[in-house]
Write an enzyme that holds these catalytic residues in place. Structure first.
Site: not given
Ligand code: NAD
Ligand code: UDP
Length: 310
Positions: A141, A144, A173, A185, A208-210
């Site tokens: 991980r 990231y 999340n 996810r 595990q929790t989220r």
């Molecule tokens: P997503 O994967 O749907 O969106 C990411 C977007 O970025 C996509 O459209 C992808 O094509 C684009 N992308 C990736 N690499 C790129 C690059 N090098 N150049 C241009 N575009 C690029 O994910 P999301 O859930 O919409 O997440 C958006 C942002 O929020 C991310 O930065 C992610 O790390 C952050 N984030 C999301 C969550 C969540 O739970 N959804 C949680 C924490 C942080």
């Molecule tokens: N998870 C799961 N089954 C799935 C996908 C995810 O049990 O099919 C669990 C994963 O191991 C984690 C939590 O759900 O504990 C959230 O996972 P996710 O990939 O959505 O995001 P993370 O918070 O880990 O980045």
């Protein structure tokens, strides 16, 4: 009206942000390399003269004149960010350097989509912004987690050294319609499995929790953070503190979809955080914001979306 650049604007969160900012009367450039995003997410905006779609990769410099930058580009699902970890790191580090350079030149305010992953497998619960985290620097991980941590460092250094106006959103999340079908996810996986009466794959024992935040609430928070009148530059946790065990999410989704799916257990991925819950007191005070969509309501809306597209 502002000129706003949204990187990752065709992704899950980015597409809702694009839509909201266009509807609010801004001029939006949506930049995406379509790695995990899709034109389908923003198809309804194409043709709107306040919306411009650009295929571009943020690891390469980009020039435009803008007032604000939301840097969302980065794959967010473990499946996708681990697919090409070197590229994930480049996107987080080179990408933010390019965007900070652009912000510096344009004197734009830049918001970085950081993550709860900066806390790693947290020893402090719930997580406050002052906590430095517990991150494995060499695990699967790390591309990231450490990429996002490095991006926060760069944000702060560009602020101290070059006076760039920054915002750091530590997003927890977030779920909702437009999550990619192949996203991997937990919410999208469980809903798709339940709708198809396939086994629900709980990793580990599911204790595990989220804490899950509906996307509409997240969009409100991101816009409020960007425009906060105090010019607050430090990290702010954004999420819904409603903590739940993964096994209980599985049961809730089975119930809401009326599914015949059984729950099966698969191996827990390496470094999977055991617990995660945001302390959002900074956001409440600074932004006068807190999430308003209950988990059940958000799940129903997400289930409706996936029912339509499969
Ligand atoms: P997503 O994967 O749907 O969106 C990411 C977007 O970025 C996509 O459209 C992808 O094509 C684009 N992308 C990736 N690499 C790129 C690059 N090098 N150049 C241009 N575009 C690029 O994910 P999301 O859930 O919409 O997440 C958006 C942002 O929020 C991310 O930065 C992610 O790390 C952050 N984030 C999301 C969550 C969540 O739970 N959804 C949680 C924490 C942080
Ligand atoms: N998870 C799961 N089954 C799935 C996908 C995810 O049990 O099919 C669990 C994963 O191991 C984690 C939590 O759900 O504990 C959230 O996972 P996710 O990939 O959505 O995001 P993370 O918070 O880990 O980045």
């Amino acid at each position: 009206m502002k000129r706003i650049l949204i990187t990752g604007g065709a992704g899950f969160i980015g597409s809702f942000l694009s839509e909201r900012l266009v509807n609010d009367g801004n001029d939006v450039i949506c930049l995406d390399n379509f790695f995990t995003g899709s034109k389908d997410n923003i198809r309804h905006l194409i043709g709107n003269n306040r919306f411009e779609l650009v295929r571009h990769d943020i690891t390469i410099k980009y020039y435009a004149e803008v007032d604000q930058i939301y840097n969302l580009a980065c794959p967010a699902s473990p499946l996708h960010y681990q697919y090409n970890p070197i590229k994930t790191m480049k996107t987080s580090v080179l990408g933010i350097i390019n965007m900070l350079g652009l912000a510096k030149r344009c004197k734009a305010t830049i918001l970085q989509a950081s993550t709860s992953e900066v806390y790693g497998d947290p020893k402090l619960h719930p997580q406050q912004e002052t906590y430095w985290g517990n991150v494995n620097p060499i695990g699967i991980r790390s591309c990231y987690d450490e990429g996002k941590r490095c991006s926060e460092t760069l944000m702060m250094d560009y602020n101290r050294q070059n006076n760039v106006n920054i915002r750091i959103a530590r997003i927890f999340n977030t779920y909702g319609p437009r999550m990619a079908v192949n996203d991997g996810r937990v919410i999208s996986n469980f809903i798709l499995q339940a709708l198809q009466n396939k086994p629900i794959t709980v990793y580990g024992d599911g204790t595990q929790t989220r804490s899950f935040c509906f996307v509409d609430d997240m969009i409100d928070a991101l816009i409020k953070l960007m425009n906060n009148s105090e010019n607050y530059i430090y990290p702010v946790n954004l999420g819904n503190p409603n903590e739940i065990k993964i096994i209980d999410i599985a049961k809730l989704i089975i119930e809401l979809t009326n599914s015949n799916s059984e729950i099966i257990h698969k191996e827990l991925p390496q470094d999977d955080p055991a617990q995660r819950e945001p302390d959002i007191s900074t956001a409440i005070k600074l932004l006068d914001w807190k999430p308003s969509v209950a988990l059940k309501d958000g799940l129903i809306r997400t289930i409706e979306y996936f029912t339509k597209i499969i």
